[in-house]
Design an enzyme around this catalytic site. Sequence first.
Site, PDB file in Angstrom:
ATOM      1  N   SER A 256      14.740  22.914 -14.749  1.00  0.00           N
ATOM      2  CA  SER A 256      13.565  23.724 -15.033  1.00  0.00           C
ATOM      3  C   SER A 256      14.037  25.068 -15.536  1.00  0.00           C
ATOM      4  O   SER A 256      15.087  25.554 -15.136  1.00  0.00           O
ATOM      5  CB  SER A 256      12.745  23.894 -13.752  1.00  0.00           C
TER       6      SER A 256
ATOM      7  N   LYS B 223      15.681  22.417  -9.575  1.00  0.00           N
ATOM      8  CA  LYS B 223      14.983  21.224 -10.046  1.00  0.00           C
ATOM      9  C   LYS B 223      15.904  20.217 -10.733  1.00  0.00           C
ATOM     10  O   LYS B 223      16.814  20.571 -11.468  1.00  0.00           O
ATOM     11  CB  LYS B 223      13.894  21.628 -11.038  1.00  0.00           C
TER      12      LYS B 223
ATOM     13  N   HIS C 289       0.838  -1.220   0.000  1.00  0.00           N
ATOM     14  CA  HIS C 289       0.000   0.000   0.000  1.00  0.00           C
ATOM     15  C   HIS C 289       0.866   1.260   0.000  1.00  0.00           C
ATOM     16  O   HIS C 289       0.416   2.308   0.440  1.00  0.00           O
ATOM     17  CB  HIS C 289      -0.953   0.026   1.198  1.00  0.00           C
TER      18      HIS C 289
ATOM     19  N   GLU D 251       9.592   9.425 -16.333  1.00  0.00           N
ATOM     20  CA  GLU D 251       8.187   9.797 -16.576  1.00  0.00           C
ATOM     21  C   GLU D 251       7.764   9.411 -17.991  1.00  0.00           C
ATOM     22  O   GLU D 251       6.646   8.947 -18.220  1.00  0.00           O
ATOM     23  CB  GLU D 251       8.002  11.298 -16.367  1.00  0.00           C
TER      24      GLU D 251
END
Length: 442
Positions: A261, A267, A140, A274
């Site tokens: 970024s 960043k 979980h 992704e």
Amino acid sequence: MQAINVSIGVDQRLWPQDLAGSRAHCRMLAERKIISAEAAEAILGGLDTIESEITNGSFPFRDQYEDIHMNVEARLAELIGEASGRLHTARSRNDQVATDFRLWVREACDHTVGQLEALQSALLDKAEPHADDLMPGFTHLQPAQPVTFGHHLMAYVEMFGRDASRFADARARMNESPLGAAALAGSPFPIDRQMTARALGFDRPMANSLDAVSDRDFALESLAAASICAGHLSRLAEEIVIWMTPQFGFVTLPDHLTTGSSIMPQKRNPDAAELVRAKTGRIMGSLVALSTVMKGLPLAYSKDMQEDKPPVFEAFDALDLALVAMTAMVAALKPDTGRMRAAAGSGFSTATDLADWVVRELDLPFRQAHHITGAAVKRAEALGVDLAQLPLDELTAIEPGITSEVYKVLSPEASCDSRRSYGGTAPEQVRARIAEWKTRLS
Ligand code: ARG
């Protein structure tokens, strides 16, 4: 009509398969004396010229000739004249395209198996030095029991191993030749389908001419294998994304595998992970797209089947990229073993070990041990400490039989080390599985 009918933009990449199929067919026609040796020689010479034109970029791919098969045939006519028309004896574009596409998908499956093995090797190389390094195991996405980082990576070695065997299975089933089925009913010429099958590396000719030109389940099966594989890739990609958040801080990737970024200088984004995660959409979508095209099609060939190539090419292109990117990420992944170890010990991850100890040493039923452990966790939580730091008098207040011996099982190291059942997370088990896989892959 041309706009909806044309497919050369998509199927021109079948040219190597189309030439291979035509060469095999031409040699067989000459062997069976269906065409003369001179005609065959002229055709084979013309096909060679076409091959060099395509590889040096001078071949004219023309929309007016619809697809790769007609483009090659039209160019052959320009190059060698009358003899070119003999190549299509005892052949139709229906068995031609089925053959070309099968050859392409077969190669794609082989390529993917090789890529999966490379990914497995990268995982093994990462798992081996981290066979003892602890991390939290989750259920979980909540801390459950400590595992080793090596064990976690080896779970993916198993998954990608099954993926590779699915592609190998699909390949074995698809390896029959449609060539010679002609339009749909076979040919009145004395063709030798065994000969062309052999020349193209197929195990045998397909046994039913209608099936041969109308079957696309070889493509569907490979897309199903690709979809399952993409699903596995997306799970690993997602874990990398999670592990890379500062909140987890389990792993880092080098700058060349992340992006910054344009506005936030701090960043470091896991874009490659992704995108691997996202490619799954295209790949699974391709399976749905082709399944839908094929559903309810009457036998034998219908032009619907020209729509088989875009989803297959799209899926395998995406899978190819995803596997390359994932292999690079796995190889470059740097675990922060200190942070992972700290996290492995938090969240009362050894609560099960306490319960097991109570069962073993005090001979209590597991349900009662579970209850005792729950009380201990509650107490530790109230005191703001881990189970291993809970004073003995706190434990004996809950269950008088508990002794200081219990602390031996409350460290995450002891917890991991004790799980020596076959396939468990104990480092000795993990190392044994790594050794087995290394042998299998070599
Ligand atoms: N371009 C077609 C395809 O990809 C080739 C087969 C055409 N056959 C036909 N009977 N029109 O499916």
